[in-house]
Design an enzyme around this catalytic site. Sequence first.
Site, PDB file in Angstrom:
ATOM      1  N   GLU A 167       6.712 -22.345  28.608  1.00 54.54           N
ATOM      2  CA  GLU A 167       6.836 -21.693  29.916  1.00 54.54           C
ATOM      3  C   GLU A 167       7.811 -22.379  30.860  1.00 54.54           C
ATOM      4  OE1 GLU A 167       2.901 -21.061  31.503  1.00 54.54           O
ATOM      5  OE2 GLU A 167       2.449 -19.579  29.978  1.00 54.54           O
ATOM      6  N   GLU A 351       0.138 -16.946  23.834  1.00 57.51           N
ATOM      7  CA  GLU A 351      -1.035 -17.083  24.713  1.00 57.51           C
ATOM      8  C   GLU A 351      -1.342 -15.750  25.360  1.00 57.51           C
ATOM      9  OE1 GLU A 351      -0.730 -19.967  27.937  1.00 57.51           O
ATOM     10  OE2 GLU A 351       0.140 -21.461  26.600  1.00 57.51           O
TER      11      GLU A 351
HETATM   12  C1  PNW Z   1      -0.240 -20.913  31.368  1.00 62.39           C
HETATM   13  N1  PNW Z   1       1.010 -19.243  37.612  1.00 62.39           N
HETATM   14  O1  PNW Z   1      -0.074 -21.439  32.643  1.00 62.39           O
HETATM   15  C2  PNW Z   1      -0.222 -22.161  30.506  1.00 62.39           C
HETATM   16  O2  PNW Z   1       0.586 -22.133  29.374  1.00 62.39           O
HETATM   17  C3  PNW Z   1      -1.551 -22.735  30.228  1.00 62.39           C
HETATM   18  O3  PNW Z   1      -1.437 -24.138  30.157  1.00 62.39           O
HETATM   19  C4  PNW Z   1      -2.555 -22.275  31.267  1.00 62.39           C
HETATM   20  O4  PNW Z   1      -3.804 -22.866  31.099  1.00 62.39           O
HETATM   21  C5  PNW Z   1      -2.639 -20.760  31.152  1.00 62.39           C
HETATM   22  O5  PNW Z   1      -1.377 -20.167  31.333  1.00 62.39           O
HETATM   23  C6  PNW Z   1      -3.608 -20.125  32.127  1.00 62.39           C
HETATM   24  O6  PNW Z   1      -3.173 -20.310  33.440  1.00 62.39           O
HETATM   25  C7  PNW Z   1       0.187 -20.809  33.834  1.00 62.39           C
HETATM   26  O7  PNW Z   1       0.471 -19.791  38.620  1.00 62.39           O
HETATM   27  C8  PNW Z   1      -0.358 -21.392  34.978  1.00 62.39           C
HETATM   28  O8  PNW Z   1       1.744 -18.254  37.714  1.00 62.39           O
HETATM   29  C9  PNW Z   1      -0.089 -20.874  36.213  1.00 62.39           C
HETATM   30  C10 PNW Z   1       0.739 -19.774  36.322  1.00 62.39           C
HETATM   31  C11 PNW Z   1       1.301 -19.182  35.200  1.00 62.39           C
HETATM   32  C12 PNW Z   1       1.014 -19.712  33.956  1.00 62.39           C
END
Ligand code: PNW
Length: 442
Positions: A167, A351
């Site tokens: 990401e 994911e």
């Molecule tokens: C992803 N946002 O994270 C990650 O790959 C994981 O580590 C995480 O646990 C999962 O999604 C669930 O959140 C994100 O704030 C965290 O936009 C935050 C954001 C997007 C993706």
Amino acid sequence: MRFRRGDFPEGFVFGTATSAYQIEGSRLGGAGPCHWDTFAATPGNVVRAEDGARACEHVHHWPEDLDLVRDGNFDAYRFSVNWARVLPEGRGTVNAEGMDYYDRLVDGMLARGLQPWLTLYHWDMPSDLAMRGGWANPDVAGWFSDYARLVMGRLGDRITATATINEPWCVAWLSHFLGIHAPGLRDIRAAAHAMHHVLLAHGTALQALRADGHRDLGIVLNMEVCAPASEAPEDRAAAATQDAIFNRWFLEAITQGSYPAEALAGLEPHLPRGWQQDMAQIAQPLDWLGVNYYTRRFHAAAPGQPWPATREVPGPGPKTGSGWEIYPEGLEQFLLRAGAAVGKLPIHVTETGMAWPDQVVQGQVNDAERIAFMDSHLAAAGRALKAGVNLQGFFCWSLLDNYEWAEGYDKRFGLVHVDFDTLSRRPKASYVALADALTRSS
Ligand code: PNW
């Protein structure tokens, strides 16, 4: 659940995913500090200032956790290596205990018949490198590439597929412009540099790994539907700008070697000098693309605000425990879009999942909402497959309840419940339903 393994082609890979900082216990096993340890310690950054120091103590519980992946009838386990665990200062001295740990972990997967899917960077930038500017420093491409070669030199002979970065939008924009993740900056210049360097690091590492003879190399992009708050032209433009920053920046850089004009409009003045010369290096041929998908967000114009001059407005659909709109159609849309961008290349959903305030009631966690979520997203993936997308895998986020970054331990994403006092693991109803759906009929 409605989904069955047989709905998908033979050989389709079903897995579940975690990341190092979120489960391992960052202070165990001789790991160096990373920027999440310091970010979390500053009040206001993370709910209750929680960090990953202990997390699920996966470094001690990993045999039990891998048993759960196997017993859930998954084919594959997506995990990440903590950079600061193998190189406590980010470069130089190797922590042999850390390397040995990952070596045993990978062997543990193979012993259980699980495909190891490695992510090299899932957000644990070593503090020494973070102090030198981390992703904003152009040297990060070399630091990351050296680290990637070290890890793959040890593990690469047993890994099914390797992703460089998890990401890049989160690594760069969420962390350096929105200030929500470590290092918590709100600085357009640092953000622009990170937006470029994270891709340059990806391309540099990919090229070095390929030269070392490694194969099955890819990257994991998170994609989010950026919808206009209304049909007004200024709201449509706001959504287009967010789509350019969130989705197109990364997808077009790696597939076409260019950045979208809608994002360059704000970022170009802040990009490192000579960035155009790096674009060929960034657009290295990939072996596969990973797509993480969670939600749709609506954007409206915010006149008078600095670029990108947009604000978010809530969507109409049902929400998860973290307030994210549940919108499975978006997964189908992105798989079609990714398919159009990468052509014949294999694509994997690396994911998807949801947070829910799961509670243990009479020894059980009945997360019917998560079962419905997985069903609807597997169906969306199935539709993309039928439409001709070369989709080959689907990974559920996450195996365990874990450290959900700025949200601390409150937001439970696991198929398996974790009691953070006793660290005992308890499969939820969603885990049982998936295990049943994934049974191979002989
Ligand atoms: C992803 N946002 O994270 C990650 O790959 C994981 O580590 C995480 O646990 C999962 O999604 C669930 O959140 C994100 O704030 C965290 O936009 C935050 C954001 C997007 C993706």
